[in-house]
Design a protein around this motif. Structure first.
Motif, PDB file in Angstrom:
ATOM      1  N   LEU A 106      13.157  -8.534  22.662  1.00 34.62           N
ATOM      2  CA  LEU A 106      13.830  -7.318  21.337  1.00 34.62           C
ATOM      3  C   LEU A 106      13.462  -7.975  19.626  1.00 34.62           C
ATOM      4  O   LEU A 106      13.313  -7.022  18.845  1.00 34.62           O
ATOM      5  N   LEU A 107      13.073  -9.090  19.612  1.00 39.74           N
ATOM      6  CA  LEU A 107      12.723  -9.517  17.795  1.00 39.74           C
ATOM      7  C   LEU A 107      12.250  -9.034  17.566  1.00 39.74           C
ATOM      8  O   LEU A 107      11.611  -8.525  16.275  1.00 39.74           O
ATOM      9  N   LEU A 108      10.858 -10.015  18.449  1.00 42.91           N
ATOM     10  CA  LEU A 108       9.587  -9.858  17.825  1.00 42.91           C
ATOM     11  C   LEU A 108       9.330  -7.869  18.025  1.00 42.91           C
ATOM     12  O   LEU A 108       8.776  -6.998  16.888  1.00 42.91           O
ATOM     13  N   LEU A 109       9.316  -7.204  18.671  1.00 40.65           N
ATOM     14  CA  LEU A 109       9.424  -6.022  18.469  1.00 40.65           C
ATOM     15  C   LEU A 109       9.722  -5.154  17.078  1.00 40.65           C
ATOM     16  O   LEU A 109       9.396  -4.387  16.877  1.00 40.65           O
ATOM     17  N   LEU A 110      11.120  -5.446  16.832  1.00 42.91           N
ATOM     18  CA  LEU A 110      11.729  -5.534  15.707  1.00 42.91           C
ATOM     19  C   LEU A 110      10.650  -5.881  14.400  1.00 42.91           C
ATOM     20  O   LEU A 110      10.644  -5.056  13.535  1.00 42.91           O
ATOM     21  N   VAL A 111      10.875  -6.745  14.883  1.00 44.67           N
ATOM     22  CA  VAL A 111       9.661  -7.649  13.443  1.00 44.67           C
ATOM     23  C   VAL A 111       8.456  -6.932  13.089  1.00 44.67           C
ATOM     24  O   VAL A 111       7.988  -6.819  12.314  1.00 44.67           O
ATOM     25  N   GLY A 112       7.666  -6.581  14.675  1.00 43.34           N
ATOM     26  CA  GLY A 112       6.310  -5.132  14.386  1.00 43.34           C
ATOM     27  C   GLY A 112       6.795  -4.157  14.430  1.00 43.34           C
ATOM     28  O   GLY A 112       6.077  -3.147  13.245  1.00 43.34           O
ATOM     29  N   PHE A 113       7.844  -3.467  14.362  1.00 43.61           N
ATOM     30  CA  PHE A 113       7.433  -1.954  13.973  1.00 43.61           C
ATOM     31  C   PHE A 113       8.490  -2.003  12.392  1.00 43.61           C
ATOM     32  O   PHE A 113       7.892  -1.017  11.648  1.00 43.61           O
ATOM     33  N   THR A 114       9.097  -2.897  11.873  1.00 44.92           N
ATOM     34  CA  THR A 114       9.297  -3.588  11.189  1.00 44.92           C
ATOM     35  C   THR A 114       8.317  -3.528   9.611  1.00 44.92           C
ATOM     36  O   THR A 114       7.307  -2.616   8.722  1.00 44.92           O
ATOM     37  N   GLY A 115       7.489  -4.402  10.374  1.00 45.83           N
ATOM     38  CA  GLY A 115       5.551  -4.605   9.289  1.00 45.83           C
ATOM     39  C   GLY A 115       5.278  -2.996   9.873  1.00 45.83           C
ATOM     40  O   GLY A 115       4.798  -2.849   8.288  1.00 45.83           O
ATOM     41  N   ILE A 116       4.347  -2.314  10.856  1.00 44.90           N
ATOM     42  CA  ILE A 116       4.348  -1.103  10.500  1.00 44.90           C
ATOM     43  C   ILE A 116       4.997  -0.673   9.564  1.00 44.90           C
ATOM     44  O   ILE A 116       4.037   0.277   8.962  1.00 44.90           O
ATOM     45  N   SER A 117       6.355  -0.241   9.723  1.00 46.63           N
ATOM     46  CA  SER A 117       7.238   0.755   9.057  1.00 46.63           C
ATOM     47  C   SER A 117       6.505   0.131   7.055  1.00 46.63           C
ATOM     48  O   SER A 117       6.139   0.939   6.041  1.00 46.63           O
ATOM     49  N   GLN A 118       6.586  -0.989   7.135  1.00 49.12           N
ATOM     50  CA  GLN A 118       5.935  -1.360   5.595  1.00 49.12           C
ATOM     51  C   GLN A 118       4.435  -1.499   5.364  1.00 49.12           C
ATOM     52  O   GLN A 118       4.528  -0.380   4.011  1.00 49.12           O
ATOM     53  N   THR A 119       3.673  -1.688   6.415  1.00 48.74           N
ATOM     54  CA  THR A 119       2.252  -0.919   6.375  1.00 48.74           C
ATOM     55  C   THR A 119       1.913   0.176   5.469  1.00 48.74           C
ATOM     56  O   THR A 119       1.222   0.585   4.856  1.00 48.74           O
ATOM     57  N   ASN A 120       2.553   1.753   6.008  1.00 47.84           N
ATOM     58  CA  ASN A 120       2.595   2.571   6.432  1.00 47.84           C
ATOM     59  C   ASN A 120       3.284   2.853   4.638  1.00 47.84           C
ATOM     60  O   ASN A 120       2.397   3.671   4.098  1.00 47.84           O
ATOM     61  N   ASP A 121       3.942   2.417   5.322  1.00 45.91           N
ATOM     62  CA  ASP A 121       5.145   3.314   2.781  1.00 45.91           C
ATOM     63  C   ASP A 121       3.891   2.396   2.405  1.00 45.91           C
ATOM     64  O   ASP A 121       3.785   2.958   0.951  1.00 45.91           O
ATOM     65  N   ALA A 122       3.210   1.125   2.125  1.00 51.64           N
ATOM     66  CA  ALA A 122       2.514   0.701   0.956  1.00 51.64           C
ATOM     67  C   ALA A 122       1.352   1.559   1.465  1.00 51.64           C
ATOM     68  O   ALA A 122       0.833   1.698  -0.409  1.00 51.64           O
ATOM     69  N   LEU A 123       0.657   1.652   2.507  1.00 55.55           N
ATOM     70  CA  LEU A 123      -0.612   3.006   2.586  1.00 55.55           C
ATOM     71  C   LEU A 123      -0.148   4.176   1.567  1.00 55.55           C
ATOM     72  O   LEU A 123      -1.138   4.474   1.327  1.00 55.55           O
ATOM     73  N   LEU A 124       0.712   4.736   2.220  1.00 57.56           N
ATOM     74  CA  LEU A 124       1.131   5.769   1.089  1.00 57.56           C
ATOM     75  C   LEU A 124       1.226   5.379  -0.077  1.00 57.56           C
ATOM     76  O   LEU A 124       0.800   7.419  -0.863  1.00 57.56           O
ATOM     77  N   LYS A 125       1.524   4.727  -0.809  1.00 58.54           N
ATOM     78  CA  LYS A 125       2.033   4.433  -1.889  1.00 58.54           C
ATOM     79  C   LYS A 125       0.569   4.716  -2.518  1.00 58.54           C
ATOM     80  O   LYS A 125       0.364   5.331  -3.423  1.00 58.54           O
ATOM     81  N   HIS A 126      -0.599   3.445  -2.173  1.00 56.04           N
ATOM     82  CA  HIS A 126      -1.662   3.756  -1.963  1.00 56.04           C
ATOM     83  C   HIS A 126      -1.887   4.792  -2.004  1.00 56.04           C
ATOM     84  O   HIS A 126      -2.808   5.248  -3.791  1.00 56.04           O
ATOM     85  N   TYR A 127      -2.617   5.501  -0.904  1.00 57.95           N
ATOM     86  CA  TYR A 127      -3.812   7.177  -0.505  1.00 57.95           C
ATOM     87  C   TYR A 127      -2.495   8.246  -2.276  1.00 57.95           C
ATOM     88  O   TYR A 127      -3.264   9.021  -2.204  1.00 57.95           O
ATOM     89  N   ASN A 128      -1.172   8.018  -1.975  1.00 62.82           N
ATOM     90  CA  ASN A 128      -0.461   8.746  -2.967  1.00 62.82           C
ATOM     91  C   ASN A 128      -0.976   8.862  -4.475  1.00 62.82           C
ATOM     92  O   ASN A 128      -1.178   9.636  -5.320  1.00 62.82           O
ATOM     93  N   ALA A 129      -1.290   7.504  -4.801  1.00 63.78           N
ATOM     94  CA  ALA A 129      -1.975   7.121  -6.172  1.00 63.78           C
ATOM     95  C   ALA A 129      -3.197   6.931  -6.686  1.00 63.78           C
ATOM     96  O   ALA A 129      -3.575   7.783  -7.633  1.00 63.78           O
ATOM     97  N   TYR A 130      -3.745   7.066  -5.698  1.00 66.40           N
ATOM     98  CA  TYR A 130      -5.083   7.097  -4.991  1.00 66.40           C
ATOM     99  C   TYR A 130      -5.829   9.136  -5.351  1.00 66.40           C
ATOM    100  O   TYR A 130      -6.517   9.520  -5.888  1.00 66.40           O
ATOM    101  N   TYR A 131      -4.722   9.911  -4.686  1.00 71.03           N
ATOM    102  CA  TYR A 131      -4.637  11.063  -4.488  1.00 71.03           C
ATOM    103  C   TYR A 131      -4.493  11.620  -5.855  1.00 71.03           C
ATOM    104  O   TYR A 131      -5.978  12.481  -6.754  1.00 71.03           O
ATOM    105  N   LYS A 132      -3.909  11.069  -6.659  1.00 74.41           N
ATOM    106  CA  LYS A 132      -3.059  11.737  -8.318  1.00 74.41           C
ATOM    107  C   LYS A 132      -4.274  11.550  -9.239  1.00 74.41           C
ATOM    108  O   LYS A 132      -4.676  11.440  -9.741  1.00 74.41           O
ATOM    109  N   GLU A 133      -5.418   9.845  -8.956  1.00 78.02           N
ATOM    110  CA  GLU A 133      -5.893   9.300 -10.188  1.00 78.02           C
ATOM    111  C   GLU A 133      -7.545  10.367  -9.397  1.00 78.02           C
ATOM    112  O   GLU A 133      -8.707  11.004 -10.392  1.00 78.02           O
TER     113      GLU A 133
END
Length: 235
Positions: free
Chosen positions: A7-34
């Motif tokens: 369960l801890l490994l799954l929680l860490v995995g989901f957290t990592g995915i969430s953080q990755t998606n947030d980072a990608l969203l931030k990146h592509y939003n900035a890219y879109y604006k540029e």
């Protein structure tokens, strides 16, 4: 113990995915604006596509389809949002479907979307598109109804662009309606060419530079002369 570790490994995995998606969203939003700032259409399309994959939304999909349509990529626009008529479509989605289908020479399918747009927010511009498509599909009575509405409601400030010449040009929308009226008059009664010419003359009075109306008038006059010549030969 093993279950707790899993369960801890799954929680860490989901957290990592969430953080990755947030980072990608931030990146592509900035890219879109540029890309928008630079006017890079391919970059805008790429950014919107990535954003829609990472975090799908109806608004992003509709915006992507509109960008495709606005840059002449009508098949890609329709592949993005489909061609079916849906009551819950946004106005933007209906607009994309209508104009893209018209550009791809699908007048019947385009017409149902223009009618949907017009039912939401009637305008002389939509009336013109519907009249044009109805003439193409043989619905002269329906076209005349739209033309009469357009002539009555088009203001002097309203313009319509034409592209049959190498250099595009604009004419008052009311002149464009009178040109359509001439075409509808002719299709309703091919023997009464004078009525069709009279309507096109009204268009040329408003817009003497209306090249398409001039071409239509020449074609009608040629047909009239051919008919008169045929009658004279028979006599």
């Amino acid at each position: 113990m093993k279950k707790t570790v899993l369960l801890l490994l799954l929680l860490v995995g989901f957290t990592g995915i969430s953080q990755t998606n947030d980072a990608l969203l931030k990146h592509y939003n900035a890219y879109y604006k540029e890309m928008r700032l630079q006017g890079d259409i391919n970059g805008v399309i790429s950014a919107l596509t990535h954003l829609n994959v990472i975090s799908p939304s109806k608004e992003r999909r509709d915006t992507l389809a509109f960008v495709y349509m606005n840059n002449g990529k009508h098949m890609q626009a329709l592949n993005t949002i489909g061609i079916e008529k849906n009551a819950d479509d946004s106005d933007l989605a209906v607009q994309v479907k209508a104009f893209s289908l018209k550009s791809l020479n699908q007048p019947k399918r385009a017409l149902e979307h223009f009618e949907e747009l017009n039912s939401r927010n009637p305008s002389p511009y939509l009336a013109y598109e519907m009249a044009d498509l109805k003439i193409q599909t043989g619905d002269m009575a329906g076209a005349v109804t739209n033309i009469e509405y357009g002539i009555a409601n088009a203001t002097d400030e309203m313009k319509y662009a034409f592209y049959e010449r190498q250099q595009p040009y604009e004419v008052p929308l009311k002149a464009a309606f009178y040109h359509l009226k001439g075409l509808a008059d002719f299709n309703q009664d091919k023997e009464n060419i004078d009525a069709a010419i009279a309507s096109i003359d009204e268009a040329l009075k408003i817009a003497p530079n209306f090249n398409l109306a001039s071409l239509s008038k020449q074609a009608l006059e040629s047909r009239k002369n051919e008919a008169a010549s045929g009658t004279s030969n028979e006599n």
